[in-house]
Write an enzyme that holds these catalytic residues in place. Structure first.
Site, mmCIF file in Angstrom:
data_model
loop_
_atom_site.group_PDB
_atom_site.id
_atom_site.type_symbol
_atom_site.label_atom_id
_atom_site.label_comp_id
_atom_site.label_asym_id
_atom_site.label_seq_id
_atom_site.Cartn_x
_atom_site.Cartn_y
_atom_site.Cartn_z
ATOM 1 N N TYR A 198 0.848 -1.194 0.000
ATOM 2 C CA TYR A 198 0.000 0.000 0.000
ATOM 3 C C TYR A 198 0.883 1.243 0.000
ATOM 4 O O TYR A 198 1.851 1.325 0.753
ATOM 5 C CB TYR A 198 -0.910 0.036 1.230
ATOM 6 C CG TYR A 198 -2.100 -0.897 1.181
ATOM 7 C CD1 TYR A 198 -2.291 -1.778 0.122
ATOM 8 C CD2 TYR A 198 -3.045 -0.906 2.203
ATOM 9 C CE1 TYR A 198 -3.376 -2.631 0.080
ATOM 10 C CE2 TYR A 198 -4.137 -1.764 2.170
ATOM 11 C CZ TYR A 198 -4.295 -2.624 1.096
ATOM 12 O OH TYR A 198 -5.369 -3.469 1.054
ATOM 13 N N TYR A 223 -9.569 3.635 -2.680
ATOM 14 C CA TYR A 223 -9.909 3.877 -4.084
ATOM 15 C C TYR A 223 -11.152 4.758 -4.264
ATOM 16 O O TYR A 223 -11.138 5.674 -5.097
ATOM 17 C CB TYR A 223 -10.101 2.555 -4.829
ATOM 18 C CG TYR A 223 -8.821 1.975 -5.392
ATOM 19 C CD1 TYR A 223 -7.903 2.775 -6.071
ATOM 20 C CD2 TYR A 223 -8.535 0.617 -5.261
ATOM 21 C CE1 TYR A 223 -6.735 2.243 -6.591
ATOM 22 C CE2 TYR A 223 -7.367 0.073 -5.783
ATOM 23 C CZ TYR A 223 -6.475 0.894 -6.453
ATOM 24 O OH TYR A 223 -5.316 0.361 -6.974
ATOM 25 N N GLU A 283 -0.137 -2.361 -7.807
ATOM 26 C CA GLU A 283 -1.040 -3.378 -8.355
ATOM 27 C C GLU A 283 -0.337 -4.237 -9.405
ATOM 28 O O GLU A 283 -0.561 -5.450 -9.474
ATOM 29 C CB GLU A 283 -2.289 -2.726 -8.953
ATOM 30 C CG GLU A 283 -3.123 -1.901 -7.978
ATOM 31 C CD GLU A 283 -3.880 -2.740 -6.947
ATOM 32 O OE1 GLU A 283 -3.609 -3.952 -6.836
ATOM 33 O OE2 GLU A 283 -4.736 -2.175 -6.246
ATOM 34 N N ARG A 301 1.720 -6.802 -7.680
ATOM 35 C CA ARG A 301 0.899 -7.889 -7.130
ATOM 36 C C ARG A 301 0.427 -8.847 -8.215
ATOM 37 O O ARG A 301 0.346 -10.056 -7.989
ATOM 38 C CB ARG A 301 -0.328 -7.315 -6.411
ATOM 39 C CG ARG A 301 -0.035 -6.519 -5.167
ATOM 40 C CD ARG A 301 -1.318 -5.901 -4.629
ATOM 41 N NE ARG A 301 -1.072 -5.036 -3.497
ATOM 42 C CZ ARG A 301 -1.647 -3.843 -3.322
ATOM 43 N NH1 ARG A 301 -2.501 -3.381 -4.224
ATOM 44 N NH2 ARG A 301 -1.373 -3.119 -2.256
#
EC number: 3.2.2.22
Length: 313
Positions: free
Chosen positions: A94, A145, A198, A201
């Site tokens: 994060y 988000y 992202e 990931r």
């Protein structure tokens, strides 16, 4: 004895690194890059972040919250010598905040307003170690988000285009700039978070960027769905027995249709890092034992989408 102790502590404080919380800074030159360099950058980030001792079905896992170093720094170098450094939690990637060079020899730090306590202090001192040159410009909203989408003036981040040129341009709108709007900041963060965290990931998101490398693109429904279900996907893979998930995982494909996942090997090509899940997991499985599950999965998805097709009649 006391004086020796004081001297020893003083020397340690002088020689100690400014921050023991962050690993080496990963540097990515956005202004002069290629598909290969982008892939190398993401692999470097994954290798710095992952726990080398944790892996499920061959997929690396991030460490738990108590593991040091706790943070990862990513320096994004844009065109015209513009730079922004992101600070990420190592255990989940994060983004907590970022810094940029400001005026003459100053370091300006920006922290999301949902980062508090010792973590907030960590962000400040890690991004800008020198207290004498430190300047604060807080992010006046949280890191979720929905908040970022609202501040960017869109209903969904699917409306915010991603791409190397866009990331480079957005760096230039923030780095060293005296004043910018919340909309500009939110747009930069939406792009940076998806193209860094992202994409680290998910191989699928990395591949979307690489496929559209020289042009802007809107993230498809599968991209958004993977972002929102990373924790659920990680737990399902961790808890799988011989490659079979404990229960069907309902996801969304690129077209927005339902995608029911029953087996690890159906989702494994899309996943690069697992969120931390406690307890042991399988590291490998017997591929031959998966053939009946393959037939079942194909049939399951066919029936689910067939049911959706007739739902409107």
């Amino acid at each position: 004895m006391k004086s020796m102790l004081v001297v020893t502590i003083s020397i340690w404080l002088i020689l100690a690194p400014t921050s023991t919380w962050a690993v080496n800074t990963i540097i990515y030159n956005v202004g002069s890059t290629t598909i290969s360099k982008y892939a190398t950058f993401l692999n470097d980030l994954r290798n710095e972040a992952k726990d080398p001792s944790l892996k499920c079905y061959g997929i690396p896992m991030l460490p738990n919250t108590n593991t040091n170093p706790k943070y990862v720094l990513v320096e994004l170098q844009g065109s015209n010598k513009k730079t922004i450094t992101l600070m990420l939690r190592r255990n989940n990637l994060y983004v907590m905040g970022y810094s940029d060079p400001f005026e003459t020899n100053k370091c300006r730090y920006h922290i999301f307003n949902d980062i508090s306590g010792t973590e907030r202090q960590d962000v400040e001192t890690t991004l800008c170690p020198n207290a004498n040159s430190r300047v604060s410009k807080n992010i006046n909203f949280d890191s979720r988000y929905p908040t970022l989408e609202s501040k960017a003036g869109v209903k969904s981040r699917s409306q915010v285009q991603l791409g190397i040129q866009i990331l480079d341009s957005n760096i230039g709108k923030i780095s060293g700039v005296m004043s910018f709007t919340e909309k500009t900041e939110a747009e930069f963060l939406l792009v940076a978070i998806q193209m860094v965290s992202e994409a680290a990931r998910f191989k699928y998101i990395e591949n979307q960027v690489k496929t559209n490398f020289n042009r802007a693109f809107n993230p498809n429904p599968k991209v958004l769905n993977l972002q929102e279900t990373w924790g659920k996907i990680s737990t399902a893979i961790h808890d799988a027995k011989n490659g079979v998930l404990p229960k069907p995982l309902e996801l969304v494909d690129a077209s927005g249709a339902k995608w029911i996942v029953l087996r690890v090997d159906e989702i494994k090509p899309d996943v690069a890092l697992l969120n931390y899940v406690g307890g042991s997991c399988q590291t490998t499985y017997n591929q031959n034992a998966m053939f009946p599950q393959l037939i079942m999965s194909t049939y399951y998805n066919y029936m689910v989408n067939l049911g959706d097709l007739f739902e409107g009649f």
